[in-house]
Enzyme design. Structure first.
Site, PDB file in Angstrom:
ATOM      1  N   TRP A 118      -8.597  -1.640   0.200  1.00  0.00           N
ATOM      2  CA  TRP A 118      -9.364  -0.494  -0.296  1.00  0.00           C
ATOM      3  C   TRP A 118     -10.595  -0.908  -1.100  1.00  0.00           C
ATOM      4  O   TRP A 118     -11.304  -0.048  -1.641  1.00  0.00           O
ATOM      5  CB  TRP A 118      -8.474   0.389  -1.169  1.00  0.00           C
ATOM      6  CG  TRP A 118      -7.562   1.280  -0.397  1.00  0.00           C
ATOM      7  CD1 TRP A 118      -6.259   1.064  -0.061  1.00  0.00           C
ATOM      8  CD2 TRP A 118      -7.896   2.558   0.164  1.00  0.00           C
ATOM      9  NE1 TRP A 118      -5.754   2.120   0.663  1.00  0.00           N
ATOM     10  CE2 TRP A 118      -6.731   3.054   0.824  1.00  0.00           C
ATOM     11  CE3 TRP A 118      -9.056   3.342   0.181  1.00  0.00           C
ATOM     12  CZ2 TRP A 118      -6.722   4.287   1.472  1.00  0.00           C
ATOM     13  CZ3 TRP A 118      -9.032   4.569   0.833  1.00  0.00           C
ATOM     14  CH2 TRP A 118      -7.876   5.022   1.471  1.00  0.00           C
ATOM     15  N   ASP A 165      -8.611   4.050  13.969  1.00  0.00           N
ATOM     16  CA  ASP A 165      -9.205   2.772  14.364  1.00  0.00           C
ATOM     17  C   ASP A 165      -8.084   1.952  15.007  1.00  0.00           C
ATOM     18  O   ASP A 165      -7.238   1.404  14.313  1.00  0.00           O
ATOM     19  CB  ASP A 165      -9.774   2.088  13.122  1.00  0.00           C
ATOM     20  CG  ASP A 165     -10.268   0.672  13.373  1.00  0.00           C
ATOM     21  OD1 ASP A 165     -10.168   0.188  14.515  1.00  0.00           O
ATOM     22  OD2 ASP A 165     -10.742   0.045  12.413  1.00  0.00           O
ATOM     23  N   TYR A 174      -4.510   9.688  -0.691  1.00  0.00           N
ATOM     24  CA  TYR A 174      -3.138   9.886  -0.227  1.00  0.00           C
ATOM     25  C   TYR A 174      -2.089  10.119  -1.315  1.00  0.00           C
ATOM     26  O   TYR A 174      -1.399  11.143  -1.321  1.00  0.00           O
ATOM     27  CB  TYR A 174      -2.709   8.678   0.609  1.00  0.00           C
ATOM     28  CG  TYR A 174      -3.514   8.477   1.857  1.00  0.00           C
ATOM     29  CD1 TYR A 174      -3.219   9.170   3.027  1.00  0.00           C
ATOM     30  CD2 TYR A 174      -4.577   7.571   1.887  1.00  0.00           C
ATOM     31  CE1 TYR A 174      -3.963   8.989   4.183  1.00  0.00           C
ATOM     32  CE2 TYR A 174      -5.329   7.382   3.031  1.00  0.00           C
ATOM     33  CZ  TYR A 174      -5.020   8.091   4.183  1.00  0.00           C
ATOM     34  OH  TYR A 174      -5.758   7.907   5.323  1.00  0.00           O
ATOM     35  N   GLU A 223       0.833  -1.202   0.000  1.00  0.00           N
ATOM     36  CA  GLU A 223       0.000   0.000   0.000  1.00  0.00           C
ATOM     37  C   GLU A 223       0.868   1.253   0.000  1.00  0.00           C
ATOM     38  O   GLU A 223       0.610   2.201  -0.752  1.00  0.00           O
ATOM     39  CB  GLU A 223      -0.931   0.002   1.209  1.00  0.00           C
ATOM     40  CG  GLU A 223      -1.840   1.232   1.248  1.00  0.00           C
ATOM     41  CD  GLU A 223      -2.519   1.422   2.592  1.00  0.00           C
ATOM     42  OE1 GLU A 223      -3.699   1.815   2.596  1.00  0.00           O
ATOM     43  OE2 GLU A 223      -1.869   1.189   3.636  1.00  0.00           O
ATOM     44  N   ARG A 237      -5.665  12.079  12.346  1.00  0.00           N
ATOM     45  CA  ARG A 237      -6.885  12.731  12.831  1.00  0.00           C
ATOM     46  C   ARG A 237      -7.918  11.722  13.310  1.00  0.00           C
ATOM     47  O   ARG A 237      -8.704  11.995  14.226  1.00  0.00           O
ATOM     48  CB  ARG A 237      -7.505  13.593  11.736  1.00  0.00           C
ATOM     49  CG  ARG A 237      -7.896  12.778  10.502  1.00  0.00           C
ATOM     50  CD  ARG A 237      -9.102  13.325   9.789  1.00  0.00           C
ATOM     51  NE  ARG A 237      -9.509  12.387   8.744  1.00  0.00           N
ATOM     52  CZ  ARG A 237     -10.620  11.672   8.783  1.00  0.00           C
ATOM     53  NH1 ARG A 237     -11.462  11.767   9.795  1.00  0.00           N
ATOM     54  NH2 ARG A 237     -10.912  10.831   7.803  1.00  0.00           N
ATOM     55  N   CYS A 285      -6.778   9.767   6.947  1.00  0.00           N
ATOM     56  CA  CYS A 285      -6.744   9.578   8.398  1.00  0.00           C
ATOM     57  C   CYS A 285      -5.342   9.919   8.914  1.00  0.00           C
ATOM     58  O   CYS A 285      -5.188  10.770   9.780  1.00  0.00           O
ATOM     59  CB  CYS A 285      -7.122   8.147   8.756  1.00  0.00           C
ATOM     60  SG  CYS A 285      -8.819   7.730   8.307  1.00  0.00           S
TER      61      CYS A 285
END
Length: 322
Positions: free
Chosen positions: A97, A227, A139, A75, A224, A200
């Site tokens: 994803w 999980d 990203y 990733e 921010r 995130c």
């Protein structure tokens, strides 16, 4: 009269992974219950800090459950290409994803295709993948091609050349290591509504300690939304890996990864995972070896990374909230 020796108190350095487990326990036991975007519900705390020393190949790779570090690495390498389409990941067997474009396809077309069938079609049909496999400017797009615009003489704007933040930070680390501007930012306010998921892990800041051969590269990541159960193990690995890659490219030793969380949460339907993982003890100290130094940070391959001494406890599965 014989003197009585006072025994020294023995202190045992806790395993680096223990701070992750402590965060998981604190979030689960003290977090505020909230209804979130997904409708599943979370227990959430505001603000958290973790620190990991990367010296000697050390990595924040969890051992209390198996973390698929190669998936996380693939990733990260995909981010560095600037791609925003899931097809390159799908062709490597990376599934993390897939749910977002599948949900969009079902919603917009009304075709109740299964996730597995959707992914198979993305893999086998390049035109279909081009239409339905894109995630928007997530990203990688922001990291290596942040959009710019020019104001023209006629009063209109036109698109300018994108900014490669990753390349810019590598260059600034080489030429101005003492700078306080070694930052990679993913939170492009103007494009959030076009992203399948707003970033995130949004802000990376690099910091150089020492000089010359003793220079160490530190990284602070602000996340921010976190999980803790499913996302954070991947985020820690990826941030530490990016730090090590950056350090290698600029001729420094990796220093410390400092992770900061904003909304730090656990999903209510992950209770079985949390209870099982908190009952386990960390196992050993995995190390990462990077087997070559590519010409640029964009030229690494999955074969360049080898993990030693990783003997984790079994994986614990749980559903992803979309």
């Amino acid at each position: 009269m014989a003197s009585t020796a006072i025994p020294r108190s023995s202190t045992v350095t806790p395993h680096p992974e223990q701070q992750y487990l402590d965060l998981m326990r604190a979030t689960w036991e003290t977090g505020s219950e909230r209804i979130d975007r997904t409708g599943i519900g979370t227990r959430s705390v505001c603000g958290a800090l973790l620190r990991f020393d990367l010296e000697g190949g050390a990595m924040p790779l969890l051992t209390t459950k198996r973390v698929y570090w190669k998936t996380a690495t693939r990733e990260l390498l995909w981010f560095l290409t600037g791609s925003t389409n899931i097809r390159p990941l799908v062709l490597q067997g990376v599934k993390i994803w897939n749910e977002w474009p599948h949900a969009r396809y079902v919603k917009e077309t009304g075709d109740a295709i299964s996730l597995d069938d959707f992914v198979a079609r993305v893999a086998g049909d390049e035109a279909f993948a081009l239409r339905w496999g894109d995630l928007g400017p997530v990203y990688g797009k922001q990291w290596v091609d942040w959009p710019t615009y020019r104001y023209r003489a006629d009063g209109l704007y036109e698109k300018g050349e994108g900014i490669n933040q990753i390349a810019a930070v590598v260059e600034s680390l080489r030429t101005s290591p003492g700078s306080r501007r070694h930052i990679v930012e993913g939170w492009n306010v103007a494009e959030l509504d076009r992203m399948a998921l707003p970033p995130c892990h949004k802000t990376y800041q690099f910091h150089v300690a020492g000089e010359g051969e003793k220079a160490r590269l530190n990284c602070l990541l602000y996340q921010r939304s976190c999980d803790v159960a499913l996302g954070l193990p991947f985020n820690l690995w990826s941030a530490a890996l990016l730090t090590r890659m950056m350090a290698q490219q600029v001729g420094m030793e990796p220093g410390e990864l400092v992770w900061m969380g904003g909304d730090v949460h656990l999903y209510l339907n992950h209770a079985h995972l949390i209870e099982e993982q908190l009952a386990r003890q960390p196992q050993g100290h995995p190390r990462l070896e990077i087997t070559r130094t590519p010409e640029t940070i964009f030229d690494y391959r999955i074969e360049d990374f080898v993990v030693h001494d990783y003997a984790p406890l079994p994986p614990i599965t749980a559903p992803v909230a979309v």
